[in-house]
Scaffold this motif. Sequence first.
Motif, PDB file in Angstrom:
ATOM      1  N   ALA A 111       5.925 -15.115   1.020  1.00 33.49           N
ATOM      2  CA  ALA A 111       5.147 -13.957   1.483  1.00 33.49           C
ATOM      3  C   ALA A 111       5.200 -13.867   3.004  1.00 33.49           C
ATOM      4  O   ALA A 111       4.893 -14.823   3.711  1.00 33.49           O
ATOM      5  CB  ALA A 111       3.703 -14.056   0.992  1.00 33.49           C
ATOM      6  N   VAL A 112       5.574 -12.694   3.486  1.00 31.73           N
ATOM      7  CA  VAL A 112       5.886 -12.515   4.907  1.00 31.73           C
ATOM      8  C   VAL A 112       4.712 -11.882   5.666  1.00 31.73           C
ATOM      9  O   VAL A 112       3.793 -11.311   5.064  1.00 31.73           O
ATOM     10  CB  VAL A 112       7.141 -11.627   5.080  1.00 31.73           C
ATOM     11  N   PHE A 113       4.763 -11.995   6.961  1.00 33.32           N
ATOM     12  CA  PHE A 113       3.903 -11.203   7.855  1.00 33.32           C
ATOM     13  C   PHE A 113       4.747 -10.048   8.371  1.00 33.32           C
ATOM     14  O   PHE A 113       5.859 -10.277   8.863  1.00 33.32           O
ATOM     15  CB  PHE A 113       3.411 -12.066   9.028  1.00 33.32           C
TER      16      PHE A 113
ATOM     17  N   ARG B 219       1.978 -10.936   2.931  1.00 31.10           N
ATOM     18  CA  ARG B 219       0.621 -11.530   2.899  1.00 31.10           C
ATOM     19  C   ARG B 219      -0.285 -10.797   3.895  1.00 31.10           C
ATOM     20  O   ARG B 219      -1.480 -10.679   3.683  1.00 31.10           O
ATOM     21  CB  ARG B 219       0.679 -13.023   3.222  1.00 31.10           C
ATOM     22  N   LEU B 220       0.351 -10.333   4.973  1.00 24.20           N
ATOM     23  CA  LEU B 220      -0.390  -9.672   6.040  1.00 24.20           C
ATOM     24  C   LEU B 220       0.493  -8.574   6.607  1.00 24.20           C
ATOM     25  O   LEU B 220       1.667  -8.814   6.913  1.00 24.20           O
ATOM     26  CB  LEU B 220      -0.710 -10.713   7.133  1.00 24.20           C
ATOM     27  N   VAL B 221      -0.059  -7.376   6.703  1.00 23.72           N
ATOM     28  CA  VAL B 221       0.645  -6.270   7.344  1.00 23.72           C
ATOM     29  C   VAL B 221      -0.220  -5.792   8.506  1.00 23.72           C
ATOM     30  O   VAL B 221      -1.410  -5.529   8.329  1.00 23.72           O
ATOM     31  CB  VAL B 221       0.892  -5.095   6.365  1.00 23.72           C
TER      32      VAL B 221
ATOM     33  N   LEU C 110       1.524  -5.551  -0.209  1.00 19.24           N
ATOM     34  CA  LEU C 110       0.787  -6.821  -0.133  1.00 19.24           C
ATOM     35  C   LEU C 110       0.675  -7.489  -1.498  1.00 19.24           C
ATOM     36  O   LEU C 110       0.552  -6.809  -2.524  1.00 19.24           O
ATOM     37  CB  LEU C 110      -0.641  -6.568   0.373  1.00 19.24           C
ATOM     38  N   LEU C 111       0.634  -8.794  -1.476  1.00 21.77           N
ATOM     39  CA  LEU C 111       0.223  -9.521  -2.669  1.00 21.77           C
ATOM     40  C   LEU C 111      -1.272  -9.269  -2.870  1.00 21.77           C
ATOM     41  O   LEU C 111      -1.993  -9.004  -1.898  1.00 21.77           O
ATOM     42  CB  LEU C 111       0.459 -11.029  -2.485  1.00 21.77           C
TER      43      LEU C 111
END
Length: 271
Positions: free
Chosen positions: A42-44, A111-113, A138-139
């Motif tokens: 999961a990316v930022f 995970r974070l936008v 997002l998850l």
Amino acid sequence: MASLDTKTRGRTSRGRLRALDAYLCRCERPLLERNEGPWAHAVFVDVGFGEHPWTTLESAQAFRALNPELTVVGVELDAERAAAAQADADARTHFRQGGFELPLRADEPARLVRAMNLLRQGAPERVPEVHRTLAGYLLPSGLLVEGSADATGAVLSAHLLRRASDAAGMPFREGLLFYTDFSHGFAPVLFRDWLPRDLRRRVRPGEPIHDFFAAWSAAWQQARAAGHVRPPDAFREAACGLATRVDGVETDPWLLSHGYVVWRPKGGVCF
Ligand SMILES: C[S@@+](CC[C@H](N)C(=O)[O-])C[C@H]1O[C@@H](n2cnc3c(N)ncnc32)[C@H](O)[C@@H]1O
């Protein structure tokens, strides 16, 4: 449907979003650190990093202190800016051209936008659709942060929007974050010009955000009348006074001593 993306030529500056990084590292640590199941990949995502990818790189450094394997994706509508940023890319730091329909691969959930200082010129009516679109990457329980800051990051405010754990659709408007470094002194009115796009013109009688600021201003005046005139003191005392007037204002000492007010009303920010 017409594209939600609007070309803007805004700039950024080094350090502009550092206070937001510090808040997220402190208050969203589990979100940044977790690595089980789909969270391993999961990316930022930093949407609209600007003329230079400084804020993306600063966040990457801050977040990787908690999660060294974190993949970071900077997204920019402007193709030239996206191309220029390739000079700063590495195996875990990617820069891609794109808009609110994020250029993420299927195996790159977010995970974070973060979408800071992008919507200042767009129509406020389009903001919910932008939130829904970005939160869709997002998850479940992932966070979308959308807001505004002044040029140096001395004054900042943002929506904290959480993707519900069960479904897509509109993210939950969990809270509002306010930050100041006190370099402009302090009064609640300081935030009015730096509110997220959909709230900025709504600080007027009859609007809930007006009631919130009226309560904050009353608490601030009371704090000053009681002798708390130094901006950090007035800020802290006003936040504590606000918490007695309005549900959901957090009074965590770290937040208040570092210039943050977080308002997380039960049931969310319903306006
Ligand atoms: C004012 S700069 C903000 C830079 C940085 N985020 C900050 O807060 O300092 C806005 C940047 O967002 C880009 N932008 C605007 N709309 C966008 C969109 N829909 N998707 C991706 N980038 C966008 C613009 O091209 C511009 O480079």
